[in-house]
Design an enzyme around this catalytic site. Sequence first.
Site, PDB file in Angstrom:
ATOM      1  N   GLU A 115       0.810  -1.234   0.000  1.00 36.73           N
ATOM      2  CA  GLU A 115       0.000   0.000   0.000  1.00 36.73           C
ATOM      3  C   GLU A 115       0.835   1.272   0.000  1.00 36.73           C
ATOM      4  O   GLU A 115       0.538   2.211  -0.734  1.00 36.73           O
ATOM      5  CB  GLU A 115      -0.970   0.005   1.186  1.00 36.73           C
TER       6      GLU A 115
ATOM      7  N   HIS B  11      -9.466  -5.094  10.708  1.00 31.58           N
ATOM      8  CA  HIS B  11     -10.122  -4.897   9.413  1.00 31.58           C
ATOM      9  C   HIS B  11     -11.410  -4.077   9.522  1.00 31.58           C
ATOM     10  O   HIS B  11     -12.221  -4.077   8.606  1.00 31.58           O
ATOM     11  CB  HIS B  11     -10.453  -6.249   8.774  1.00 31.58           C
TER      12      HIS B  11
END
Lengths: 325, 368
Positions: free
Chosen positions: A60, A129
């Site tokens: 990322e 998450h």
Amino acid sequence: MAVISYREALRAAMREELKRDDKVVIMGEEVAQFNGAYKVTEGLLKEFGPKRIVDTPISEAGFIGLGIGASMLGIRPVMELMFWSFSYVAFDQIVNNAGNIRYMSGGLINCPIVIRGPANGGTNVGATHSHTPEAILASHPGIKVVCPATPYDAKGLMKAAIRDNDPVYVMENTILYNDKGEVPDEDYIVPLGVADVKRVGTDLTIVAHGRAVITSLKAAEILEKEHGVSVEVVDLRSIRPLDEETILASVRKTHRALLVEENKPFCGVDAQVAYLIQSKAFDELDAPIHRVSSIDAPQIYCKRMEDLQMPNVERVVAEALKVLA
Amino acid sequence: MAKPAVLTHPESLKRPAGPSEYAKDPVNASLSKAEKIALYTKMARIRHFEQRCIRIYQQGKIGGFLHLYVGQEAVAAGTISLLGKHDHIITGYRDHGHGLMVGMGMNECMAELTGRVTGCSQGKGGSMHYFAPDKNYWGGHGIVGGQAPLGTGLAYAVKYLGLKGSCLAYMGDGAVNQGAVHEAYNLASLWDLPVIFVVENNGYSMGTSQERSTAHPGCLAKRAEGYNMAWDVINGHDVYEVRAKTAIALKRAHEESKPTVLEIFTYRYFGHSMADPDKTYRDKEEIKEYREKKDPVLAFEQELLREKVLTPELSLQINEAAMAEADKAAVFADESPDPTVADITKHIYWEEDNRGPKTTSRGTIIFE
């Protein structure tokens, strides 16, 4: 006017903008061959080819930073984060580089990037998450954040975000991906910074964003049917810019406010909204402002408890009745 | 106090500077006399600009951090002197030399240091954040290694737009242990991007030598092999060598769209920043040795004197002119106005600065 899902609305927005502007590139993990981890980008590789729809490694900080650099030279990358929770490993890029470059260069450089993906709890996947970083990111001048709740808004905000010349972070919701709604066939955008009154009422204003809007609308129905209360639901749609006028206009009408969000309470979006109401409409209030947020703990895994940790219809109804008491 | 660590630069660099082995390299042999003088002049200008900054800093007129480039001039000078229309650069916070090399004026650079509205970033960036996108210079970045993915993205854009160009992404030796750099390496090689990662190895990541910071010191460029990338090491005290070897990497970028890692051995004469008293981690003797025997500006002056391109008189004239230019810039930086309070909230958002019927933003975006 077609009835399509939130997921299809996002895809339609990207498809139309890909066609409109050949500088638009879709990039992210599993967006191309895999057709998207949540199938938002399904079919785009086939239609636009690998130059426009680009699979990235799980990296990322690398690929978000790459998108930011490319945007400085005029590319308009639409970067998918499989979860906004993963933005934390790219935080320096997302905040320091995308958010500051225009300012630190005295306006010489722009960063027209879109970063999008789901940012929600409620899916039984545990704390790592389930982050909802809209308040964290919107606290940085230089960054824009939007949280669509319906297919219409998802498409209109996504198109506006892609055309915007600043970094816009679109926070979606996996639980809403299958929700359906009417979406016009013709080209439209939802401008950033315009809230939407999703339900008109006279006795109480509920301010919400993202999936909390849907929860609040269900609560409003119960409040009307079972308690004879007329509730107005204001959907922020955009966190930064923020439509202060629509919030204030509603409070001036109902004189009572309940703020609902799926964030944890400390420094949530609603802390800012509460400050706004008390500073600009204090004399209009007939009762203290109340909030419903997620219970202040890392997201719990156990599904039964997670449903209770997050704002749900019962909690919103109960808190509304306290404001109305 | 622990004994200062030994600098892990190659042994070959510890020899006194002599005639450059790379003077006859085509990329240098093809330079005209005027071009060589111009290159020397630019190096001298960086040197004198930075030395003038020290005085202003000591007068308390420069806030924050000031990272000087003195000793490293040949790196920016050699690499940037090769670049063309579609070649871009981006670097970390030791960014003054690169700015002057791409053609930024001393006035705008000096005024940025004193936080004036006449500065290159209108007093909003400071020493670590110089930008000149009209000259393909994309900063000036404050977080170690954070610019590596951006540089990779600039190279991606160059390739996407079908241009024959590149991006040189500079960093210090301290950046090579940052994750963002490794992610950038992987993407650059995976996608065949025309990026050249230039590791300006001055031996110390702030006050920590490579021996103390890096598991395999003395081998930073070789890490490129882990990413299937070409690499080379360069003596950064010899501007001809910098040019010769960078030209090969540039050709690789332009012709094959392939990345390279270049590790350029160099040395800074002052502390990490002016806030670093520079007393704990290296010997004064080491600094003295580099200054006296390896100085890149003096080495190139000697080279050009031997080539009879320069005369002592002309060199003196160039250096005096650079000093005078820096003096004038210091006065400009001192006398320029500050930005205003109203300027604080400008240049945050393009849409806000240009708000109108056609822009996408409404609502409140700057909060009270």
